[in-house]
Design an enzyme around this catalytic site. Structure first.
Site, short mmCIF file in Angstrom:
data_model
loop_
_atom_site.label_atom_id
_atom_site.label_comp_id
_atom_site.label_asym_id
_atom_site.label_seq_id
_atom_site.Cartn_x
_atom_site.Cartn_y
_atom_site.Cartn_z
N ASN A 1 10.66 37.32 108.05
CA ASN A 1 10.43 37.97 106.77
C ASN A 1 8.93 38.12 106.63
OD1 ASN A 1 10.61 39.00 104.22
ND2 ASN A 1 10.97 37.04 103.20
N GLY A 2 8.45 39.32 106.24
CA GLY A 2 7.01 39.54 106.09
C GLY A 2 6.58 40.74 106.91
N GLU B 1 12.59 50.69 76.49
CA GLU B 1 13.79 50.68 77.36
C GLU B 1 14.43 49.29 77.45
OE1 GLU B 1 13.44 51.47 81.58
OE2 GLU B 1 11.36 50.87 81.58
N CYS C 1 13.24 40.19 103.16
CA CYS C 1 14.42 39.88 103.97
C CYS C 1 14.92 38.47 103.61
CB CYS C 1 14.04 39.93 105.44
SG CYS C 1 13.24 41.48 105.89
N ARG D 1 18.92 40.23 96.88
CA ARG D 1 17.55 40.67 97.24
C ARG D 1 17.56 42.07 97.82
NH1 ARG D 1 14.51 35.61 98.93
NH2 ARG D 1 13.41 36.84 100.46
C1 AGP Z 1 11.37 52.75 84.47
O1 AGP Z 1 11.27 51.42 84.05
C2 AGP Z 1 12.80 53.24 84.54
N1 AGP Z 1 13.58 52.37 85.33
C3 AGP Z 1 12.89 54.71 84.93
O2 AGP Z 1 12.04 55.45 84.08
C4 AGP Z 1 12.51 55.04 86.38
O3 AGP Z 1 11.12 54.88 86.56
C5 AGP Z 1 12.89 56.51 86.67
O4 AGP Z 1 14.29 56.64 86.52
C6 AGP Z 1 12.48 56.97 88.08
O5 AGP Z 1 13.15 56.21 89.04
P1 AGP Z 1 12.63 56.29 90.57
O6 AGP Z 1 11.25 55.73 90.58
O7 AGP Z 1 13.61 55.47 91.34
O8 AGP Z 1 12.64 57.73 90.98
#
Ligand code: AGP
Length: 606
Positions: free
Chosen positions: A98-99, A486, A2, A27
């Site tokens: 917050n916490g 990625e 928060c 955040r």
């Molecule tokens: C992982 O680094 C990616 N951002 C992607 O694989 C992600 O884990 C996947 O799209 C699943 O998302 P979710 O955990 O929000 O369901």
């Protein structure tokens, strides 16, 4: 996580508070509110949703006052709603927090037995009740807050206003950050630097168990026992963007370093060392009625599911099937009403995982979800949800969400194992003791970032990487490869180390760095022979190994050592160097680390 902002000075403060909350919007939050001292009484204005809803309310109500506190809420206890939004007021006390107050349930029932009526589902509201009780007992503002803090267990950063005390705000922290900003004839409180960086660069960072009594001219800091503390302000030289990232270059790096805190927040109030047990937020699963578990997810969350299979089958002896969300519903899965379907998702909005959940429900399964975003679609459509308390994850590449998912799955495995009888009290107690050490051990791995940076520079120009792991670390090899590809756009593959001889070894040459997860444990000897096969073919080997392993250093080109922990907990540590390696290589290559090309943080389309 928060957001908190406080102001005391000579200016009308409501717009200044909302401006500070806007600077904390990165955040993530689901509701917001302010408390303005107006004629000796605090007026509370709150709204669900974005800050624009609050500004509309403020425009209607036009609160005046030069003392106030504001808050943006990221729900942990109690769904997103106006009545769960902060500030919470009871009697004379208005509080933002917050916490996580771990003993909130016990304190709430004690207060209810004493006749207190609650208006929210939050853990925070009990703080306002306790402070008001102390005020009614005759204590001054600071003494009332101090007496209240002595009753709290868990993490808190709070800011408090007391009706009738128009010249003071009280701030305190334990295990959650809080800053006091120094102005000229005015002073500020904030949960993070960006909120007040436009007002001052002179900031006092409260430390554990400290209380600040703030007026327009004075900031008095003391410890919980009341001993005064002299803490000169620091001059903050960050620009606004750097401040949002806590001084880190990217959100991803900030979130990598937030993992020890996130894991602590996820496990701490769900473990009972004395009972050698783990709890799943009001969800009871009797293994006697569970034929099989299905763990279903996508991407990084699917890697967590693969680790979950090892944990639950090993600790609870219940069969587990793991599937990709995008595959599950198309294979006419053999799901029955005796099965437990577990959806794992950081966002709680991934379309493939949600579709799989709906298919499992249609076939009669009970649904538990492991989700980071409170009130998300997947959590709303589940019979129960274990929320990971990672806080908002801004970087597209998932890091702290992943390790908190692993933590939640360990809790689930212990919970099921203790109820199936497969996990006896002694073994559960040892596992819980070791689990509670993990956040410190994670910190010790992250402290070796510089070593990992040197290795990253050595391999940043490679075209392909191979990641190898065995057993519970095989999914971590997959995760390490996903992290690298990625965000750096380098091709990388994760493989079970035993599969090398069935094809991948043909890829090995001096251009191919191979990351090998080689912590001590079953399969260690086989992993050593796998990495020897790689080196015999001129492949470069970077090993992640247990501290104290004196022999592996001579067998590899680069070595990263992690604390020696039991296999069930190794993934929480082996993944960290892989996250840092991927991050640093991507940073060297100059890619958009937080927003990699072609990717979205939440894939809400199939
Ligand atoms: C992982 O680094 C990616 N951002 C992607 O694989 C992600 O884990 C996947 O799209 C699943 O998302 P979710 O955990 O929000 O369901």
């Amino acid at each position: 996580m928060c957001g908190i902002v406080g102001y005391i000075g000579k200016q009308p403060c409501v717009d200044l508070l909302i401006g500070g909350l806007r600077r904390l919007e990165y955040r993530g939050y689901d509701s917001a509110g302010v408390a303005i001292m107006d004629g000796g009484t605090t007026r509370i204005l709150r709204s669900q949703g974005k800050l624009n809803n609050l500004t509309k309310l403020v425009a209607q109500e036009k609160p005046v006052g030069t003392l106030g506190i504001g808050h943006t809420r990221w729900a942990t206890h109690g769904r997103p709603s106006e009545q769960n939004a902060h500030p919470h007021k009871y009697g004379s006390a208005a509080v933002v927090h917050n916490g996580i107050i771990e003993n909130h349930a016990q304190l709430r029932s004690q207060l209810q037995s004493a006749g207190h009526k609650f208006s929210s589902e939050t853990d925070t509201e009990i703080v306002a009740h306790l402070i008001d009780d102390e005020i009614k007992a005759g204590k001054g503002a600071e003494a009332a807050v101090r007496a209240t803090l002595a009753k709290l267990e868990g993490a808190y950063a709070i800011c408090v206003l007391i009706d009738g005390v128009s010249d003071t705000m009280i701030a305190a922290r334990h295990d959650a950050p809080l800053i006091v900003g120094v102005g000229d004839g005015e002073n500020y409180v904030a949960s993070d630097v960006p909120a007040i960086l436009n007002l001052t660069r002179d900031m006092i960072f409260l430390e554990e168990g400290e209380i600040a009594t703030v007026t327009t001219e004075q900031i008095a800091i003391s410890d919980l026992a009341g001993n005064p503390i002299d803490r000169p302000p620091q001059r903050i030289l960050w620009d606004a963007m750097m401040a949002e990232k806590g001084g880190h270059k990217h959100f991803m790096l900030k979130e990598i370093h937030e993992q020890p805190r996130a894991v602590t927040d996820t496990i701490r109030d769900r473990l009972s060392p004395s009972k050698a047990d783990a709890y799943i937020d009001g969800f009871e699963a009797d293994p006697a009625n569970v034929r099989k578990l299905f763990l279903v997810a996508c991407g990084t969350s699917w890697h967590a599911a693969l680790v979950g299979k090892f944990l639950i089958e090993s600790l609870a002896k219940i069969p587990v099937e793991v599937d990709l969300g995008s595959e599950f519903r198309y294979r006419d899965p053999l799901v029955t009403d005796s099965d437990l379907f577990v959806a794992i998702s950081q966002s709680g909005e991934t379309a493939d995982t949600l579709a799989a959940l709906r298919e499992a429900k249609r076939k009669g399964a009970r649904v538990l979800s492991v989700v980071n975003v409170v009130g998300s679609t997947i959590s709303r459509e589940s019979d129960g949800t274990v929320y990971t308390h990672a806080g908002p994850e801004i970087g597209v590449a998932s890091t702290k969400a992943f390790t908190t998912q692993l933590s939640a799955l360990i809790l689930l495995a212990i919970h099921l194992g203790r109820r199936s009888g497969a996990l006896d009290e002694a073994r559960a107690g040892e596992l819980i003791t070791d689990l509670l050490q993990i956040p410190e051990q994670m910190k010790s791995v992250l402290d070796h970032e510089a070593t990992i940076n040197v290795i990253a520079r050595r391999y940043a120009t490679a075209r392909d990487f191979l990641y190898l792991g065995r057993g519970i670390n095989y999914p971590i090899a997959l995760e390490g490869a996903l992290k690298l590809k990625e965000i750096s756009y380098i091709h990388a593959e994760g493989y079970p180390a035993g599969e090398m001889k069935h094809g991948p070894i043909a890829l090995i040459d001096e251009q191919m760095p191979v990351i090998v997860l080689a912590p001590r444990g079953s399969g260690y000897e086989k992993i050593i022979s796998n990495l020897s096969e790689v080196r015999a073919r001129e492949g470069k080997v970077i090993a992640i190994a247990s501290r104290g392993d004196a022999s592996i250093g001579d067998l590899v080109d680069d070595l990263i050592q992690i604390p020696d922990v039991r296999p069930e907990l190794q993934p929480l540590l082996t993944v960290l160097p892989l996250q840092l390696l991927a991050y640093r290589i991507a940073d060297i290559r100059g890619t958009d680390v937080d927003q990699p090309r072609n990717l979205a943080k939440s894939v809400t389309v199939e």
